[in-house]
Design a protein around this motif. Structure first.
Motif, mmCIF file in Angstrom:
data_model
loop_
_atom_site.group_PDB
_atom_site.id
_atom_site.type_symbol
_atom_site.label_atom_id
_atom_site.label_comp_id
_atom_site.label_asym_id
_atom_site.label_seq_id
_atom_site.Cartn_x
_atom_site.Cartn_y
_atom_site.Cartn_z
ATOM 1 N N PHE A 1 0.857 -1.234 0.047
ATOM 2 C CA PHE A 1 0.088 0.105 -0.142
ATOM 3 C C PHE A 1 0.827 1.219 0.072
ATOM 4 O O PHE A 1 0.843 1.874 1.116
ATOM 5 C CB PHE A 1 -0.940 -0.007 1.249
ATOM 6 N N PRO B 1 -9.528 2.755 -7.879
ATOM 7 C CA PRO B 1 -8.543 1.973 -7.274
ATOM 8 C C PRO B 1 -8.982 0.371 -7.313
ATOM 9 O O PRO B 1 -10.151 0.327 -7.293
ATOM 10 C CB PRO B 1 -8.402 2.576 -5.712
ATOM 11 N N PHE C 1 -8.349 -3.413 -5.473
ATOM 12 C CA PHE C 1 -7.595 -4.168 -4.301
ATOM 13 C C PHE C 1 -7.597 -5.423 -4.352
ATOM 14 O O PHE C 1 -8.771 -6.452 -4.673
ATOM 15 C CB PHE C 1 -8.670 -3.784 -3.034
ATOM 16 N N GLN D 1 -3.172 -2.338 -3.091
ATOM 17 C CA GLN D 1 -3.864 -1.242 -3.620
ATOM 18 C C GLN D 1 -3.400 -0.574 -4.926
ATOM 19 O O GLN D 1 -2.220 -0.432 -4.686
ATOM 20 C CB GLN D 1 -4.363 -0.267 -2.677
#
Length: 422
Positions: free
Chosen positions: A166, A261, A263, A282
């Motif tokens: 991340f 975004p 994930f 992410q």
């Protein structure tokens, strides 16, 4: 998922085609057909039982009106038995349909004839290559070291806030990231794709609709209290906008683009090949999605591939296109082309886009149909592709455009960035 009628009609052909995926469908197809036979016979018995029950109810009503209460009460005993039978048959039918659906969910899509046989990514077929691989000066660095040197991406800070995978983009790194998103969206909308902003969480039905569930359940982040899933790609919410839809033929094709975004848990991913931006939990991605008539979907896939080419040509990154083999083909796809950019500092190719045709596989799950010119209802064909996924594109830019006194910005991005060098 595959259509039952197609499995019955093309059983042997499908079994042979699925061997490209190293998937033996013989026993599962036998189970599917057996369960479908059971479903059909149970449905027939239920329909007959309900019909008889309805018929007797009318007769009983008439008998009571005519003062034939004794005969009516005798028939009522029969209706009690019929109601019990219909309840049991309905329970059997429901359980059979559920078992059949769960079995169908485990069967991957049928590869097209052009898909090469193979067991892994090592057997993918290169079909196109363009761009000269730059010769870097001595002392050139991989992107994670460049990110630290120029203070544009902080992997440690992201690890502190959330965990590995991340990153935090900073300063010109964040500006470059935003520039790429805007550039990709502008390219897509100029090519006729309508831009959407969509939710970043989806319900279970949406995950099943596009085939992420149950196939990739372990790779998706799940918000358990609300039973929602963080999206692994904008493909999921965008395609599901048309779930349970009956379109008119004149509405097709439908072309969409969206930035989100994404994930992904990427469970089990370790080692040097996942350093820096190579593998994240992410990441940002711009997606293109198409809904097409059956006869147009092959040409639409080629058009999507050509569109992604134009983006990489303008970025002036060395890239290649691979036709995925059966062993590396995604569960829902019938044909996929992967785009890879060359990372000069890492001396390896990095995947930055997958462009796929799903034919009717997703549409059958989604109940996504259109009414053709003759008024018949047809399953639409769905396609999607990345245009583009940002992390490895950014890695390629940082590494391939590095010089002794900084990192040049690709000319096409300068108006979006507002600067020409980092």
């Amino acid at each position: 998922m595959l259509h039952l009628a197609d499995i019955r009609e093309n059983k042997e052909e499908y079994i042979k085609a699925l061997t490209k995926r190293n998937f033996d469908a013989t026993s599962v197809f036998d189970q599917v057909i057996s369960l479908d036979d059971k479903r059909r016979s149970t449905q027939t018995s239920l329909d007959n039982t309900l019909a008889e029950s309805n018929k007797l109810s009318k007769e009983i009503g008439a008998m009571f009106k005519n003062g034939e209460a004794k005969k009516a009460n005798i028939l009522k005993e029969r209706t009690v038995k019929l109601k019990e039978d219909s309840k049991n048959l309905q329970e059997t039918l429901t359980a059979t349909i559920e078992e059949l659906d769960q079995l169908l969910y485990t069967i991957p899509n049928i590869p097209q004839e052009s898909v090469p046989a193979g067991k892994s990514e090592d057997d993918n077929e290169e079909v196109f290559r363009k761009g000269d691989i730059p010769v870097l000066e001595d002392g050139s660095l991989p992107h994670w070291e460049l990110a630290k040197k120029y203070d544009i991406i902080d992997f440690e800070l992201g690890n502190k806030i959330t965990g590995a995978g991340f990153p935090v983009y900073k300063g010109k790194g964040a500006r470059l990231q935003r520039a790429l998103i805007n550039y990709f969206l502008d390219k897509n909308t100029a090519a006729g794709y309508t831009e959407f902003q969509v939710p970043h969480l989806v319900n279970e039905a949406s995950g099943f609709g596009t085939g992420q569930l149950p196939d990739k359940e372990g790779q998706m982040y799940h918000a358990g209290i609300d039973d929602l899933y963080l999206i692994p790609t904008a493909e999921v919410p965008v395609t599901n906008m048309y779930r349970d839809s009956l379109l008119e033929e004149k509405e097709l094709p439908i072309t969409c683009t969206a930035y989100t975004p994404c994930f992904r848990r990427e469970a089990g991913s370790y080692g040097a090949h996942v350093r820096g931006l190579n593998r994240l939990h992410q990441f940002d991605k711009v997606e293109i999605v198409r809904l097409e008539k059956a006869e147009n979907s092959d040409a639409a896939l080629d058009a999507m591939v050509d569109h992604v080419k134009t983006i990489l040509d303008e970025l002036k990154l060395p890239y290649r296109i691979l036709r995925l083999c059966g062993g590396d083909l995604g569960f829902t796809s019938t044909l996929t082309y992967d785009f890879e950019v060359f990372s000069t500092a890492q001396d390896r190719w990095l995947e930055i886009s997958s462009v796929s045709n799903f034919k009717t596989f997703q549409a059958n799950r989604l109940k996504l149909r259109y009414r053709d010119a003759d008024g018949n209802k047809q399953l639409a064909h769905t396609l999607n592709g990345s245009a583009l996924a940002l992390p490895r594109v950014l890695a390629g830019i940082l590494e391939n455009y590095q010089t002794a006194d900084g990192i040049k910005i690709p000319e096409v991005l300068i108006p979006y960035c507002g600067f020409d060098k980092i």
